[in-house]
Design a protein around this motif. Sequence first.
Motif, mmCIF file in Angstrom:
data_model
loop_
_atom_site.group_PDB
_atom_site.id
_atom_site.type_symbol
_atom_site.label_atom_id
_atom_site.label_comp_id
_atom_site.label_asym_id
_atom_site.label_seq_id
_atom_site.Cartn_x
_atom_site.Cartn_y
_atom_site.Cartn_z
ATOM 1 N N ALA A 402 0.794 -1.234 0.166
ATOM 2 C CA ALA A 402 0.156 -0.090 0.192
ATOM 3 C C ALA A 402 1.023 1.221 -0.103
ATOM 4 O O ALA A 402 0.460 2.249 -0.641
ATOM 5 N N ASP A 429 -5.146 1.900 0.383
ATOM 6 C CA ASP A 429 -4.389 2.933 -0.256
ATOM 7 C C ASP A 429 -5.061 3.938 -1.151
ATOM 8 O O ASP A 429 -6.088 3.635 -1.733
ATOM 9 N N VAL A 442 -2.929 -10.571 -9.703
ATOM 10 C CA VAL A 442 -1.948 -10.091 -8.861
ATOM 11 C C VAL A 442 -1.647 -10.969 -7.631
ATOM 12 O O VAL A 442 -0.386 -11.043 -7.277
ATOM 13 N N PHE A 490 -7.281 -3.828 -0.387
ATOM 14 C CA PHE A 490 -7.033 -5.252 -0.328
ATOM 15 C C PHE A 490 -7.718 -5.630 0.972
ATOM 16 O O PHE A 490 -7.802 -5.197 1.728
HETATM 17 P P1 ADP Z 1 5.510 -7.103 -5.659
HETATM 18 O O1 ADP Z 1 5.181 -6.112 -5.116
HETATM 19 O O2 ADP Z 1 6.846 -7.641 -4.866
HETATM 20 O O3 ADP Z 1 5.741 -7.082 -7.156
HETATM 21 P P2 ADP Z 1 3.300 -8.624 -4.949
HETATM 22 O O4 ADP Z 1 2.909 -9.960 -5.140
HETATM 23 O O5 ADP Z 1 3.473 -8.076 -3.501
HETATM 24 O O6 ADP Z 1 4.930 -8.503 -5.639
HETATM 25 O O7 ADP Z 1 2.305 -7.758 -6.036
HETATM 26 C C1 ADP Z 1 2.229 -8.066 -7.002
HETATM 27 C C2 ADP Z 1 1.846 -7.167 -8.208
HETATM 28 O O8 ADP Z 1 0.583 -6.388 -7.545
HETATM 29 C C3 ADP Z 1 2.732 -5.942 -8.007
HETATM 30 O O9 ADP Z 1 3.658 -5.940 -8.718
HETATM 31 C C4 ADP Z 1 1.911 -4.693 -8.347
HETATM 32 O O10 ADP Z 1 1.893 -4.579 -9.642
HETATM 33 C C5 ADP Z 1 0.609 -5.237 -7.736
HETATM 34 N N1 ADP Z 1 0.020 -4.533 -6.768
HETATM 35 C C6 ADP Z 1 0.206 -4.985 -5.513
HETATM 36 N N2 ADP Z 1 -0.381 -4.276 -4.402
HETATM 37 C C7 ADP Z 1 -0.616 -3.056 -5.019
HETATM 38 C C8 ADP Z 1 -1.281 -1.902 -4.479
HETATM 39 N N3 ADP Z 1 -1.340 -1.751 -3.125
HETATM 40 N N4 ADP Z 1 -1.569 -0.849 -5.682
HETATM 41 C C9 ADP Z 1 -1.340 -0.957 -6.947
HETATM 42 N N5 ADP Z 1 -0.736 -2.349 -7.343
HETATM 43 C C10 ADP Z 1 -0.284 -3.164 -6.414
#
Ligand code: ADP
Length: 498
Positions: A402, A429, A442, A490
């Motif tokens: 976030a 966020d 994601v 989330f």
């Molecule tokens: P990382 O952050 O290490 O790339 P995550 O598995 O935590 O891996 O997240 C996967 C993808 O989801 C991220 O690369 C990002 O593109 C998207 N994502 C995750 N959380 C957010 C968020 N709060 N806002 C926007 N995009 C997000």
Amino acid sequence: MSKQAGKPSSISLQSTKLSDLFQQSPAFICTLHGPEHVFELANNRYLQLVGFRDVVGQPVAKALPEVVDQGFIKLLDTVYQTGKPFIGNEIVVSLQREKGAPLEERYVNFIYQAMKDEQDKVFGIFVHGVDVTDQVLIRKQIEESERKLQESENRFKKYTEAMPQMAFMADAKGNITFFNERWYEFVGGLEDTEGWGWKDKPIHHPDDLQKAIDRWSHSLETGEPYEIEYRLRRHDGEYRWHLGRALPVTDDSGKILQWLGTNTDIHEQKLAIQHKDDFLAIASHELKTPVTSIKAYTQVLERNFRNRGDDKTANTLERVNAQIDKLTNLIGDLLDVTKIQSGKLVFHRDYFDSNALIEEIVEEVVLSADTHQIEKELDETVRIFGDRDRIGQVLTNLLTNAIKYSPDAKKVVVATKIKKEYLEISVQDFGIGIPQEKQAEVFKQFFRVTDDGQSAFPGLGLGLYISSEIVRRSGGKIWVESTVGSGSIFYFTLPLEK
Ligand code: ADP
């Protein structure tokens, strides 16, 4: 018809009870008179067959012109001339059953029986029969689908002999009806592996046999495709990994007629993947120890420089420390992924207090990210039964994401809501958001939203995958609601004690 007193006429028949029987008969009946085959009587069934045309009093050729070219008049002529009956079985007759409509094919079983007077002279023909169209069509349909099935079976068999894979065929009950040569070569001529015989032979690895039986039974019950990885024993005793697959063949109504399947040797690939997983597991494990001690040393160094008043060096070391934390997290993620894949992610479940955990995690996250304020909107605290550290890991991951993905915002909101059977935890966020079509993605391994500007956010795309695995194993659900440009929420749930 036997000898009768006088020539029967419509009058005499109608005057008796016979007339009722005649009308109500489930068979079609008519009588034809003279060499021209003039209709004298026709019961309801007969009229129904010929589309309720006014036939009585008319010769067949005139009343039913469409039958002339179908050979029926000739047949009638022969019966009339020879006095011998004609018995027809499933004869097709095309009839005009509705005015102006195209001819309709009916299948009939019938008898043409000569009617004779006292001098044994033929004066007419008694026609009597049943419309068997429905039965015939159904039978033909069954024959046709059996023929098609046989055809596809033969094609499949021929095909499989040219294949490098082992192939099999089974009936709807799961009895194997065919194995190709490849199978017998592999198992080494084991007899009686057909039917369900394979179950009692030393073919499947003992650790995989029950799984194979369960999957197969499940597919048979549900019609879902069969897909399984198991070890099959080669004739020389070596177990080799195979990908077993089968698809149902159905009829037009969706009823399963049979199954066609294959077993493909995937031994080498499986071992290669295994090696990669083992390597990742060992490498991340081995990396963890030196990184942990590097961190300890830099912390000591930082403190020493700070005490000596060398803030510049101390600040640099602080930044080094932050980088080491990131490295530690990455290694931790890799380790978790290898554990998930090998089914070795262990859960230590115990009771814990929901809000206490949230407060603790928020405090930790704030320490390493002072760019955002984390607001808490917490419902009453509840007792959760689960792995406190793992659930804390989910929360840490959602909070750091976030913060990471809302560089221009100042706050993040963590909230809880007690629902009927579960606790819902959300992290909101006000950042870049996630496009609708990527939202389900994601949670997949290594998935990252590759929008422009994403390179500004480093990561491996493992955090959410690990989180979703932890939430799933904790009996909860995880999902996201998001709008590009306005931010994401989330959510995840944890079951409440009943
Ligand atoms: P990382 O952050 O290490 O790339 P995550 O598995 O935590 O891996 O997240 C996967 C993808 O989801 C991220 O690369 C990002 O593109 C998207 N994502 C995750 N959380 C957010 C968020 N709060 N806002 C926007 N995009 C997000």
